[in-house]
Design an enzyme around this catalytic site. Sequence first.
Site, PDB file in Angstrom:
ATOM      1  N   ARG A  83       0.873  -1.182   0.000  1.00 30.28           N
ATOM      2  CA  ARG A  83       0.000   0.000   0.000  1.00 30.28           C
ATOM      3  C   ARG A  83       0.905   1.225   0.000  1.00 30.28           C
ATOM      4  NH1 ARG A  83      -5.106   1.091   3.828  1.00 30.28           N
ATOM      5  NH2 ARG A  83      -5.891  -0.258   2.175  1.00 30.28           N
ATOM      6  N   HIS A 126      -7.541   0.802  -6.177  1.00 26.98           N
ATOM      7  CA  HIS A 126      -7.706  -0.075  -5.003  1.00 26.98           C
ATOM      8  C   HIS A 126      -8.335  -1.393  -5.493  1.00 26.98           C
ATOM      9  CE1 HIS A 126      -7.866  -1.295  -0.984  1.00 26.98           C
ATOM     10  NE2 HIS A 126      -8.778  -0.482  -0.480  1.00 26.98           N
ATOM     11  N   GLN A 156      -9.954  -4.161  -3.138  1.00 26.80           N
ATOM     12  CA  GLN A 156     -11.274  -3.779  -2.634  1.00 26.80           C
ATOM     13  C   GLN A 156     -12.343  -4.097  -3.673  1.00 26.80           C
ATOM     14  OE1 GLN A 156     -12.110  -2.182   0.502  1.00 26.80           O
ATOM     15  NE2 GLN A 156     -14.102  -2.895  -0.190  1.00 26.80           N
ATOM     16  N   ASP A 177     -17.578   6.784  -0.824  1.00 28.71           N
ATOM     17  CA  ASP A 177     -16.300   6.621  -0.129  1.00 28.71           C
ATOM     18  C   ASP A 177     -15.997   7.952   0.549  1.00 28.71           C
ATOM     19  OD1 ASP A 177     -13.792   5.713   0.707  1.00 28.71           O
ATOM     20  OD2 ASP A 177     -12.835   6.038  -1.241  1.00 28.71           O
ATOM     21  N   CYS A 197     -16.331   1.244   1.175  1.00 35.06           N
ATOM     22  CA  CYS A 197     -15.163   0.404   1.480  1.00 35.06           C
ATOM     23  C   CYS A 197     -14.685   0.584   2.914  1.00 35.06           C
ATOM     24  CB  CYS A 197     -14.045   0.679   0.488  1.00 35.06           C
ATOM     25  SG  CYS A 197     -13.393   2.357   0.563  1.00 35.06           S
ATOM     26  N   ARG A 229     -12.974  -9.052   1.692  1.00 38.72           N
ATOM     27  CA  ARG A 229     -11.572  -8.729   1.380  1.00 38.72           C
ATOM     28  C   ARG A 229     -10.712  -9.993   1.543  1.00 38.72           C
ATOM     29  NH1 ARG A 229      -9.739  -3.503   1.837  1.00 38.72           N
ATOM     30  NH2 ARG A 229      -7.839  -4.426   1.003  1.00 38.72           N
TER      31      ARG A 229
HETATM   32  N1  NVA Z   1     -10.239   6.412  -0.979  1.00 42.53           N
HETATM   33  C1  NVA Z   1      -9.851   5.968   0.345  1.00 42.53           C
HETATM   34  C2  NVA Z   1     -10.017   4.492   0.468  1.00 42.53           C
HETATM   35  C3  NVA Z   1      -9.733   3.956   1.848  1.00 42.53           C
HETATM   36  C4  NVA Z   1      -9.758   2.449   1.940  1.00 42.53           C
HETATM   37  C5  NVA Z   1      -8.419   6.372   0.615  1.00 42.53           C
HETATM   38  O1  NVA Z   1      -7.595   6.271  -0.282  1.00 42.53           O
HETATM   39  O2  NVA Z   1      -8.136   6.795   1.737  1.00 42.53           O
END
Ligand code: NVA
Length: 313
Positions: free
Chosen positions: A105, A132, A135, A228, A268, A296
Amino acid sequence: MSAPGIRHFLADDDLTPEEQARVLDLAFELKQAPYDAKPLAGPRTVAMIFDKQTLRTQASFAAGIAELGGYPMLVDGALAGIGVRESVSDVAQVLGRQASVIVWRTFAQTRLEEMARYAGVPVVNALTDEFHPCQLLADLLTVREHKQQLAGLTVAFVGDGASNMGNSWLLAGATAGMHVRIASPEGYLPDAEIVERAAKIAATTGGSATTGTDAIAAVTGADVVVTDTWISMGKEEEAEARAAVFAPYSLTTELFDRAKPDAIAMHCLPAYRGKEIDAEVLDGPQSVVWDEAENRRHAQKAILTFLMEEATS
Ligand code: NVA
């Protein structure tokens, strides 16, 4: 210089429509019998690196890797200082000698791409600024469980369309043959390049990809409604400005009522009740957010299994 025969999962469209369907089938099978398949027996090590905060991703990868017979090795991104203390390519070559898979990540997608070029083992995107995809595998599995299909369904994503989740819904939804509608304020719509990429895929799957600023139009008649956070990790300094711009894009009960009566609501997580989503929607009977969080694990076990056992380049 990515080693021949090695496949990565860096963005949603790294999987063809057939491969995506196969991975989702595998995820479904693994969910039915979580402790039977041991493709990581040894145990083989999977390196998990986090340059940003995490709860679900760390927990679900660690549990899933253990269930597959492997060992989840947590590498602290702050201690490793990837790209600061050492170059991405040096880190890739070091970790590639210790681990069978690298899960990362991080911020820019280009960092992940560089890791994949030098690691010599499969690299999996555990969230970047741009995508992502893990997800989305979990989300598609969740939609399939609740709707018994993907192709032909309409999904409305309301919020920051230029975020990793907006981009990933475009690519993964199009790959699944869904009609993906993104509604975002001006200035926060997905890049034209991503929309074109999704439209090209959709042309082969019977889906579609459309974007606009009208949240009501996007949600009306949708089978699936997604939102989100307005402030993705790394955007914290823009919090105040974003709160004002995104306020009309909140997934309120009133907006959700425009969707089909049996529509499902997705997020998410982490969620901010009263901001991007009403508590009544997030905690309501049509919300499937806890299924998404559970899925997940099953979806990531499937992509790891696919990359280790089935994928060829
Ligand atoms: N768009 C959010 C997703 C978190 C799982 C982020 O990047 O923080």
